[in-house]
Motif scaffolding. Structure first.
Motif, mmCIF file in Angstrom:
data_model
loop_
_atom_site.group_PDB
_atom_site.id
_atom_site.type_symbol
_atom_site.label_atom_id
_atom_site.label_comp_id
_atom_site.label_asym_id
_atom_site.label_seq_id
_atom_site.Cartn_x
_atom_site.Cartn_y
_atom_site.Cartn_z
ATOM 1 N N SER A 83 1.013 11.724 15.536
ATOM 2 C CA SER A 83 2.432 11.391 15.450
ATOM 3 C C SER A 83 3.278 12.653 15.583
ATOM 4 C CB SER A 83 2.733 10.713 14.116
ATOM 5 O OG SER A 83 2.552 11.645 13.054
ATOM 6 N N ASP A 107 -10.052 1.024 10.127
ATOM 7 C CA ASP A 107 -8.934 1.921 10.404
ATOM 8 C C ASP A 107 -9.493 3.338 10.533
ATOM 9 O OD1 ASP A 107 -6.502 3.114 10.754
ATOM 10 O OD2 ASP A 107 -5.702 2.629 8.769
ATOM 11 N N PRO A 108 -9.472 3.899 11.756
ATOM 12 C CA PRO A 108 -8.895 3.352 12.991
ATOM 13 C C PRO A 108 -9.818 2.326 13.655
ATOM 14 C CG PRO A 108 -9.870 5.479 13.433
ATOM 15 C CD PRO A 108 -10.011 5.270 11.959
ATOM 16 N N GLN A 109 -9.218 1.448 14.459
ATOM 17 C CA GLN A 109 -9.957 0.427 15.175
ATOM 18 C C GLN A 109 -9.971 0.714 16.666
ATOM 19 O OE1 GLN A 109 -8.908 -3.644 14.564
ATOM 20 N NE2 GLN A 109 -8.886 -3.512 12.323
ATOM 21 N N LEU A 150 -7.167 -1.469 18.271
ATOM 22 C CA LEU A 150 -5.785 -1.274 17.807
ATOM 23 C C LEU A 150 -5.542 0.205 17.528
ATOM 24 C CD1 LEU A 150 -5.575 -4.290 15.306
ATOM 25 C CD2 LEU A 150 -4.600 -4.180 17.603
ATOM 26 N N PRO A 151 -5.504 1.020 18.567
ATOM 27 C CA PRO A 151 -5.258 2.453 18.333
ATOM 28 C C PRO A 151 -3.853 2.676 17.804
ATOM 29 C CG PRO A 151 -5.141 1.944 20.671
ATOM 30 C CD PRO A 151 -5.604 0.693 20.000
ATOM 31 N N ARG A 152 -3.726 3.645 16.944
ATOM 32 C CA ARG A 152 -2.405 3.988 16.420
ATOM 33 C C ARG A 152 -2.333 5.482 16.211
ATOM 34 N NH1 ARG A 152 -1.868 4.987 10.996
ATOM 35 N NH2 ARG A 152 -3.594 4.496 9.581
ATOM 36 N N SER A 153 -1.127 5.971 16.044
ATOM 37 C CA SER A 153 -0.953 7.410 15.868
ATOM 38 C C SER A 153 -1.402 7.820 14.473
ATOM 39 C CB SER A 153 0.508 7.802 16.096
ATOM 40 O OG SER A 153 1.352 7.128 15.175
ATOM 41 N N ILE A 154 -1.886 9.050 14.382
ATOM 42 C CA ILE A 154 -2.394 9.609 13.132
ATOM 43 C C ILE A 154 -1.369 10.603 12.582
ATOM 44 C CG2 ILE A 154 -4.274 10.891 12.059
ATOM 45 C CD1 ILE A 154 -5.117 8.200 13.168
ATOM 46 N N THR A 155 -1.012 10.434 11.321
ATOM 47 C CA THR A 155 -0.086 11.355 10.668
ATOM 48 C C THR A 155 -0.803 12.127 9.579
ATOM 49 O OG1 THR A 155 1.849 9.959 11.099
ATOM 50 C CG2 THR A 155 2.032 11.572 9.325
ATOM 51 N N LEU A 176 -7.401 8.757 19.878
ATOM 52 C CA LEU A 176 -6.432 8.694 18.785
ATOM 53 C C LEU A 176 -5.365 9.765 19.012
ATOM 54 C CD1 LEU A 176 -8.917 8.332 15.802
ATOM 55 C CD2 LEU A 176 -7.542 6.525 16.846
ATOM 56 N N TYR A 202 -4.955 11.182 5.473
ATOM 57 C CA TYR A 202 -5.234 9.981 6.260
ATOM 58 C C TYR A 202 -6.410 9.261 5.631
ATOM 59 C CZ TYR A 202 -6.654 7.025 10.173
ATOM 60 O OH TYR A 202 -7.000 5.951 10.954
#
Length: 326
Positions: free
Chosen positions: A301, A151-153, A156-161, A298, A168
């Motif tokens: 959010s 994480d992060p991969q 599988l990207p995702r939003s960062i908060t 990346l 984080y």
């Protein structure tokens, strides 16, 4: 008795002079060799230098350039070994890359280069022949594998908060023949002044994690206030500029086992009787490897955008909400 004492003092002075002459005589030098095989590069480098005799009366001054110069070109090559047999040999030649700045920016620190791609989990043996002292130094390493982000991969990207109250957590797995790890976040923002726009980047390196066991989950929590301080200290105040956060990329670096031991030794030598680590035979230096895994694009959010744009300490930087993507 007095004559015997005087004769003893004379003999002692003679022995002292003899020892001093031997110390400052040309006894050769100790080769210094450094190489980190870069698994992400098609070019590999070996850095070569030599030890020197310091001036006892001016120990705080840099050495004379002449004391570092290697008079005769060295012969440098690396062998790739499979199943206890050398299967390929890579010859190195001198290169004219710019020298590092610092205490020893002397021309005696030579760089040799060869074009080949180092592979993970493979044994390599380094040889350097110094003709002027008729000495061969050598070292060997098994290269590290590429680090594995959890994480992060990349897939599988995702939003960062990240807000003032919320950090984080980055996670990854250690790998075979790895000894040290470091994650680096690279933040990108867009700056607009009048009609001109340009992208800028800020690097956010995480602390080193020294670990020589594979398949263990490593966790690092990013302090949110550190993130805000990073923006405050690295972005100049300009009333005419408007900024927008764009995103980040994550670089995960694995260093070989020898590099991990070297860093661990340097951490403890202040209180333990340890000399600097070396895995070079017939000389001093380091032969190891490094591998990087990249997680691109990346995104932040909406909570992160709101936190940046409304934070009182960041008001002077003029961050605005990102424009909707078309």
């Amino acid at each position: 008795m007095k004559k015997v004492l005087i004769l003893g003092i004379i003999l002692l002075n003679c022995f002292s002079c003899s020892n001093e002459i031997e110390i400052h005589a040309d006894l050769g030098y100790l080769p210094v060799v450094y190489c980190l095989l870069d698994l992400n590069s098609d070019e590999q480098y070996v850095r070569i230098s030599r030890t020197y005799l310091s001036d006892s009366e001016n120990s705080g001054l840099p050495p004379s350039v002449d004391s570092l110069v290697i008079q005769v070109p060295c012969e440098v090559y690396i062998e790739k070994w499979i199943d206890n047999d050398p299967v390929e040999t890579y010859l190195f030649s001198k290169t004219i890359l710019p020298k590092d700045s610092g205490y020893f920016p002397a021309k005696g620190q030579e760089l040799y280069a060869a074009s080949f791609k180092a592979e993970p989990l493979v044994r390599y043996v380094l040889y350097v022949y110094f003709p002027d002292i008729d000495k061969v130094v050598s070292g060997e390493t098994i290269t590290t594998d590429f680090p594995v982000p959890e994480d992060p991969q990349p897939e599988l990207p995702r939003s960062i908060t990240i807000t003032r109250e919320r950090g984080y957590t980055a996670r990854w797995f250690s790998v075979k023949h790895g000894g040290v790890y470091q994650g680096i976040f690279t933040l990108t923002y867009l700056e607009t002044i009048d009609e001109s726009s340009a992208f800028h980047q800020i690097e956010w390196p995480l602390p080193n994690e020294i670990l020589d066991r594979p398949d263990e989950l490593i966790t690092q929590t990013l302090n949110p206030n550190r993130f805000f301080d990073l923006l405050i200290h690295n972005i100049p105040v300009n009333p005419d500029a408007q900024r927008e956060l764009v995103g980040m990329k994550f670089t995960l670096i694995a260093g070989g086992e020898e590099l991990g031991v070297s860093l661990r030794t340097s951490d403890i030598k202040d209180w333990a009787f340890n000399s600097d680590y070396t895995n070079i035979d017939n000389g001093i230096g380091l032969f190891s490897s490094v591998a990087r895994t990249y997680v691109q694009n990346l995104v932040f959010s909406d909570l992160t955008f709101d936190a940046i744009c409304t934070d009182p300490e960041l008001k002077l930087l003029n961050f605005i909400k990102a424009r909707p993507k078309e």
